[in-house]
Motif scaffolding. Structure first.
Motif, PDB file in Angstrom:
ATOM      1  N   HIS A   9       0.825  -1.207   0.000  1.00 37.22           N
ATOM      2  CA  HIS A   9       0.000   0.000   0.000  1.00 37.22           C
ATOM      3  C   HIS A   9       0.859   1.257   0.000  1.00 37.22           C
ATOM      4  CE1 HIS A   9      -3.420  -2.569   0.678  1.00 37.22           C
ATOM      5  NE2 HIS A   9      -2.785  -3.127   1.682  1.00 37.22           N
ATOM      6  N   HIS A  10       2.065   1.131  -0.512  1.00 40.13           N
ATOM      7  CA  HIS A  10       3.017   2.237  -0.482  1.00 40.13           C
ATOM      8  C   HIS A  10       2.453   3.509  -1.097  1.00 40.13           C
ATOM      9  CE1 HIS A  10       6.416   4.611  -2.023  1.00 40.13           C
ATOM     10  NE2 HIS A  10       6.898   4.366  -0.828  1.00 40.13           N
ATOM     11  N   GLU A  11       1.832   3.414  -2.269  1.00 41.93           N
ATOM     12  CA  GLU A  11       1.320   4.620  -2.940  1.00 41.93           C
ATOM     13  C   GLU A  11       0.249   5.312  -2.117  1.00 41.93           C
ATOM     14  OE1 GLU A  11       0.212   4.020  -6.993  1.00 41.93           O
ATOM     15  OE2 GLU A  11       2.049   2.925  -7.439  1.00 41.93           O
ATOM     16  N   ARG A  12      -0.674   4.550  -1.545  1.00 38.20           N
ATOM     17  CA  ARG A  12      -1.738   5.142  -0.730  1.00 38.20           C
ATOM     18  C   ARG A  12      -1.164   5.796   0.520  1.00 38.20           C
ATOM     19  NH1 ARG A  12      -4.797   3.401   3.494  1.00 38.20           N
ATOM     20  NH2 ARG A  12      -3.968   1.296   3.342  1.00 38.20           N
ATOM     21  N   LEU A  13      -0.201   5.129   1.162  1.00 39.47           N
ATOM     22  CA  LEU A  13       0.430   5.708   2.345  1.00 39.47           C
ATOM     23  C   LEU A  13       1.206   6.968   1.996  1.00 39.47           C
ATOM     24  CD1 LEU A  13       1.671   2.418   3.986  1.00 39.47           C
ATOM     25  CD2 LEU A  13      -0.084   3.939   4.899  1.00 39.47           C
TER      26      LEU A  13
END
Length: 71
Positions: free
Chosen positions: A16-20
């Motif tokens: 979930h790197h992009e959302r975080l």
């Protein structure tokens, strides 16, 4: 010594790197993770319990005054 150089399990935050990154930008964040299978190896050994950034980075409330037990 086979297996010593293997990287550790990748927790869900890597998925979930992009959302975080959108939510927190370059700021710090705190996630609560739960180990669901300590005997396994791979990306599914942890589960995201929640984003506790606000609670973890908020100032602590002032302690309540202590009551004296003396008469």
């Amino acid at each position: 010594m086979a297996g010593r150089d293997r990287p550790g399990p990748r927790p869900k935050p890597s998925r979930h790197h992009e959302r975080l990154a959108r939510k927190h930008g370059n700021n710090s964040f705190v996630l609560l993770l739960k180990v669901v299978n300590s005997q396994a190896y791979g990306p599914d050994v942890v589960e995201l319990v929640g984003d506790v950034t606000r609670a973890a980075t908020s100032p602590l409330p002032a302690p309540a005054p202590r009551k004296s037990h003396r008469a």
